[in-house]
Scaffold this active site. Sequence first.
Site, short mmCIF file in Angstrom:
data_model
loop_
_atom_site.label_atom_id
_atom_site.label_comp_id
_atom_site.label_asym_id
_atom_site.label_seq_id
_atom_site.Cartn_x
_atom_site.Cartn_y
_atom_site.Cartn_z
N THR A 331 30.40 36.30 82.49
CA THR A 331 29.55 35.86 83.60
C THR A 331 30.06 36.41 84.94
O THR A 331 31.17 36.94 85.04
CB THR A 331 29.50 34.32 83.71
N CYS A 332 29.22 36.26 85.98
CA CYS A 332 29.56 36.77 87.31
C CYS A 332 30.44 35.80 88.08
O CYS A 332 30.66 35.97 89.28
CB CYS A 332 28.29 37.04 88.11
N ASP A 333 30.92 34.76 87.42
CA ASP A 333 31.76 33.78 88.09
C ASP A 333 33.23 34.18 87.92
O ASP A 333 33.69 34.41 86.79
CB ASP A 333 31.52 32.40 87.47
N ASN A 371 24.08 32.11 83.73
CA ASN A 371 23.90 33.57 83.86
C ASN A 371 22.93 34.11 82.80
O ASN A 371 22.89 35.32 82.55
CB ASN A 371 25.22 34.35 83.70
#
Length: 390
Positions: A331-333, A371
């Site tokens: 994910t983009c986290d 996401n």
Amino acid sequence: MTAHPGSQAAYQLLKHTARQTLASTPYTGPLWLLDPALVRQQYLALQQALPRARIHYAVKANPHPAILHTLLALGSDFEIASEQELDSLLELGVDAARILYSNPIKARRAIRYAYQHGVRWFASDSVEETLKIAAEAPDATQYLRLEVDNNSSDYPLGTKFGLAIAEVPALLAQAQLHGVDIGGVHFHVGSQCRDPAAWLRAIDTVWPVMTLLREQGFRPRLLNLGGGFPITYDKQAPDIASIGAALMPRLAQLPADCEVVVEPGRYMSGPAGLFICEVINVQHKHGKRWVYADAGMFSGLYELMDGFHYPLELNGGAAGPSGQAILAGPTCDSCDVLSEAMPLPDTLQEGDLLWFYHSGVYTQNLVTTFNGMPAPRVVVCQPGGATAAS
Ligand SMILES: *Cc1c(COP(=O)(O)O)cnc(C)c1O
């Protein structure tokens, strides 16, 4: 050292089902395989190790119906933390009167709901909770969750829960005033507890409260030893037979009318799960090897972040020589980093599959689709080797 789960006979169905699933449908995202036979094996071993204790499975560990069904058929009892967990048991026909509601923090409406549906045993760790239960579940029995040392556990729970022993008299005074039946005591030594003596120390800590209850005219009849029973990750953990051998002499000293209960979660469903995900990128950044998988904390692999390293196979075979790497999710986290230092095979490359054994607990029921990442597909092993998706 116990052998790697992937090489043990008991895990062959899991392995066979994984191979069959991967051969019959191309890999399109993370897979979770679950073998109820391994839950059964765990249950029977625990029953043999601790014949004095009734087993109440902690549903929160993994509430998959195949697990609940297997345990019910074996004669297991259950421990719940919410209305939804209660519903899933009632659907299976579990007798509510045998359920323990051990979460010491409950909404008033949850207490009311459980009481209306026949639950009669509720945990409390404060005067406030005791009065709430007394109001919403008037003739129910309460058992006191007491504070005990959690230092022998890889996942301590001690600070959030547990009434200090010194606070017990004040609670009992209120209980007497309101005619509450305090039926026993409860503790949790912390999850993945690797020292059998921790339960013995905890029994010594809480037993004076059982005595006090009797002296004050209550009818103490439940000693709830909680959960915490360990499974194999990368650190050595005692097997259930040796934990039983350590506890049984102490339990044999208890009065015959004292009902002893255990609430295993991790121990019961952990070994039944095999999680398979794909390496989607291997790169070197700032002198470190970064391995990105198509599953991460939001796919349920939270406990990797707490240092629980699942026994690993590479593409269903031995992992081979391994050096440390950073394992991260897709994910983009930026918090989706599963381990800053995990031994991962040196040969690892894009397209390899990571097989994580002992991942049947505190995983499957923590999944999100953050996401837009798909939830892992769940496959339940069938005795004949066929598979059923659910
Ligand atoms: C989580 C929990 C358990 C199970 O703990 P494990 O460490 O998974 O065995 C048992 N009892 C209570 C009250 C719990 O909250």
